[in-house]
Scaffold this motif. Structure first.
Motif, PDB file in Angstrom:
ATOM      1  N   ASN A  47       0.828  -1.209   0.000  1.00  0.00           N
ATOM      2  CA  ASN A  47       0.000   0.000   0.000  1.00  0.00           C
ATOM      3  C   ASN A  47       0.859   1.255   0.000  1.00  0.00           C
ATOM      4  N   ILE A  58      -3.885   9.955  -3.381  1.00  0.00           N
ATOM      5  CA  ILE A  58      -3.479   8.703  -4.041  1.00  0.00           C
ATOM      6  C   ILE A  58      -3.580   7.579  -3.022  1.00  0.00           C
ATOM      7  N   ASP A  59      -4.226   6.487  -3.414  1.00  0.00           N
ATOM      8  CA  ASP A  59      -4.338   5.273  -2.618  1.00  0.00           C
ATOM      9  C   ASP A  59      -4.011   4.122  -3.564  1.00  0.00           C
ATOM     10  N   ALA A  60      -2.751   3.686  -3.565  1.00  0.00           N
ATOM     11  CA  ALA A  60      -2.291   2.692  -4.534  1.00  0.00           C
ATOM     12  C   ALA A  60      -1.998   1.359  -3.864  1.00  0.00           C
ATOM     13  N   GLN A  61      -2.260   0.281  -4.583  1.00  0.00           N
ATOM     14  CA  GLN A  61      -1.903  -1.061  -4.152  1.00  0.00           C
ATOM     15  C   GLN A  61      -0.844  -1.577  -5.123  1.00  0.00           C
ATOM     16  N   TRP A  62       0.303  -1.939  -4.582  1.00  0.00           N
ATOM     17  CA  TRP A  62       1.414  -2.430  -5.398  1.00  0.00           C
ATOM     18  C   TRP A  62       1.512  -3.940  -5.289  1.00  0.00           C
TER      19      TRP A  62
END
Length: 103
Positions: A47, A58-62
């Motif tokens: 995250n 921005i709320d990203a899942q890697w």
């Protein structure tokens, strides 16, 4: 141990350019340790959150497809003097964050 971030940002024309270097091994669990013959344990950033002036932008899942020590560069609407917070967490629960003011 926490995840180390080196961040900076600047504003031009109402758009902030935010850059961050995240120190993390990003081990997928697929590589084998030659000395033991066993795979290295999986250790991935899962995250990434970026907030500007207290608002999450921005709320990203890697996943495993991100390289070791990833460099992140994003542009978001912001003003000079706004506070930026970048927070990361990996699959082992390890966390890191950095907060700075845009100039």
């Amino acid at each position: 141990m926490s995840i180390n971030l080196r961040t900076r940002g600047s504003v031009k024309g109402g758009v902030a350019e935010i850059k961050s270097l995240i120190r993390h091994p990003m081990e997928s669990g697929a590589r084998m340790d030659q000395s033991t013959g066993k795979p290295f344990p999986m250790k991935l950033i899962t995250n990434v959150d970026v907030s500007v002036a207290g608002k999450k932008v921005i709320d990203a899942q890697w996943s495993a497809n991100v390289s070791a020590n990833p460099y992140m560069h994003v542009n978001v609407a912001a003003n000079s003097g706004d506070e930026v917070t970048i927070s990361v967490e990996d699959n082992t629960g390890e966390k890191g964050s950095d907060t700075f003011k845009l100039r």
